[in-house]
Design a protein around this motif. Sequence first.
Motif, short mmCIF file in Angstrom:
data_model
loop_
_atom_site.label_atom_id
_atom_site.label_comp_id
_atom_site.label_asym_id
_atom_site.label_seq_id
_atom_site.Cartn_x
_atom_site.Cartn_y
_atom_site.Cartn_z
N GLY A 1 0.82 -1.20 0.00
CA GLY A 1 0.00 0.00 0.00
C GLY A 1 0.86 1.26 0.00
N LEU A 2 0.22 2.38 -0.27
CA LEU A 2 0.93 3.66 -0.28
C LEU A 2 1.38 4.02 1.13
N LEU A 3 2.52 4.66 1.23
CA LEU A 3 3.01 5.11 2.53
C LEU A 3 2.13 6.24 3.05
N PRO A 4 1.82 6.26 4.35
CA PRO A 4 1.03 7.36 4.91
C PRO A 4 1.85 8.66 4.94
N ARG A 5 1.15 9.76 4.99
CA ARG A 5 1.83 11.06 5.03
C ARG A 5 2.56 11.26 6.36
N LYS A 6 2.03 10.68 7.42
CA LYS A 6 2.66 10.79 8.73
C LYS A 6 3.02 9.39 9.22
N ILE A 7 4.24 9.22 9.67
CA ILE A 7 4.73 7.93 10.16
C ILE A 7 4.72 7.94 11.69
N LYS A 8 4.04 6.95 12.26
CA LYS A 8 4.03 6.80 13.71
C LYS A 8 5.09 5.76 14.11
N LYS A 9 5.57 5.90 15.33
CA LYS A 9 6.66 5.03 15.76
C LYS A 9 6.25 3.57 15.89
N ASN A 10 4.96 3.29 16.03
CA ASN A 10 4.50 1.90 16.15
C ASN A 10 4.00 1.33 14.82
N ASP A 11 4.19 2.07 13.72
CA ASP A 11 3.82 1.53 12.40
C ASP A 11 4.77 0.39 12.04
N ASN A 12 4.21 -0.68 11.45
CA ASN A 12 5.06 -1.82 11.08
C ASN A 12 5.40 -1.84 9.60
N GLY A 13 5.00 -0.83 8.87
CA GLY A 13 5.40 -0.72 7.47
C GLY A 13 4.60 -1.57 6.50
N SER A 14 3.51 -2.20 6.94
CA SER A 14 2.69 -3.03 6.06
C SER A 14 1.34 -2.37 5.83
N SER A 15 0.65 -2.87 4.83
CA SER A 15 -0.66 -2.33 4.49
C SER A 15 -1.75 -3.31 4.86
N LYS A 16 -2.86 -2.79 5.37
CA LYS A 16 -3.98 -3.66 5.71
C LYS A 16 -4.61 -4.28 4.46
N ASN A 17 -4.38 -3.64 3.33
CA ASN A 17 -4.98 -4.13 2.08
C ASN A 17 -4.12 -5.21 1.41
N GLN A 18 -2.93 -5.42 1.95
CA GLN A 18 -2.03 -6.38 1.35
C GLN A 18 -2.37 -7.79 1.82
N ARG A 19 -2.43 -8.74 0.88
CA ARG A 19 -2.78 -10.11 1.22
C ARG A 19 -1.73 -11.07 0.67
N ASN A 20 -1.40 -12.07 1.45
CA ASN A 20 -0.48 -13.12 1.02
C ASN A 20 -1.24 -14.42 0.84
N THR A 21 -0.90 -15.16 -0.19
CA THR A 21 -1.47 -16.47 -0.43
C THR A 21 -0.42 -17.53 -0.14
N GLN A 22 -0.76 -18.52 0.64
CA GLN A 22 0.19 -19.57 0.96
C GLN A 22 0.12 -20.70 -0.05
N ILE A 23 1.28 -21.17 -0.48
CA ILE A 23 1.38 -22.33 -1.36
C ILE A 23 2.34 -23.32 -0.73
N ILE A 24 2.21 -24.58 -1.11
CA ILE A 24 3.09 -25.63 -0.60
C ILE A 24 4.04 -26.05 -1.71
N GLN A 25 5.33 -25.98 -1.44
CA GLN A 25 6.35 -26.35 -2.42
C GLN A 25 7.11 -27.58 -1.95
N GLU A 26 7.41 -28.46 -2.88
CA GLU A 26 8.25 -29.61 -2.59
C GLU A 26 9.70 -29.24 -2.87
N TRP A 27 10.51 -29.24 -1.83
CA TRP A 27 11.92 -28.88 -1.99
C TRP A 27 12.78 -30.14 -2.01
N LEU A 28 13.78 -30.15 -2.89
CA LEU A 28 14.81 -31.18 -2.89
C LEU A 28 15.87 -30.77 -1.87
N ILE A 29 16.20 -31.65 -0.95
CA ILE A 29 17.17 -31.34 0.09
C ILE A 29 18.56 -31.85 -0.32
#
Length: 242
Positions: free
Chosen positions: A84-112
């Motif tokens: 998301g867009l950065l806010p005009r004012k930054i508060k010290k407890n802001d975590n730098g993420s957007s509430k509108n941002q969504r992550n989708t989880q996928i399962i990957q098979e890794w070769l070790i």
Amino acid sequence: MANTHCVIFKYTGKYGHFLKAEANASAPSYPFPPRTALLGLLGAVMGFEKDTCQVKLETAKIAVSGGAELTHWHTANLRKDPPGLLPRKIKKNDNGSSKNQRNTQIIQEWLIRPDFTVYAMLPNPFHDDLCRRLQNRNWHFSPCLGLSEMAADLFFVDCVEVEHLPMGKHHVETLARRDQVSLSIEELLDENMSAKSIRMPCAVTCDRQFSHATYLYPIGGSSLPVKTEYAVKAGGHILQWL
């Protein structure tokens, strides 16, 4: 004059993932790097532009042996929305993420700890350049094991003359094309071995149209007893091109 030598090198890393073509929600991996992935690796070593290696190296002969110690299913976050867009004012407890941002989880098979040996017989004039770059560890782009996040290391082994073997029974140490061999079932049983088959991409066009082939590889042994006219010998190893 056509090239009659092949380069042998080790292709290793901590993790690997070669996405299966038929994968959907989950992401299973091929147990070996397909020929198309190895073409991309060689193109990265020599600095080819993206999607040009399949044209420049169309006639390349490649074989692969080895494998991974085991596999692991890993849950990964796939980010779907941009930050998301950065806010005009930054508060010290802001975590730098957007509430509108969504992550989708996928399962990957890794070769070790994948550890492959690759045999590459490239058309001229690319053979000498590949040899030099592998010997000097001077690849153009960083090699990876399928995904760019999975760093790979390459170790030059040798550059040897290729000897074409006559029709007959051979113990092939690499993947073998199913349509070019006849399995020796008696020898498999005598050595308490079995064979598995897997279908993988073998060629790709500039517009990303893939061709596939079925390959055999041994379970419980280091080589596959077959009758074939397509076996070759390189550096004391019997192999078959993908």
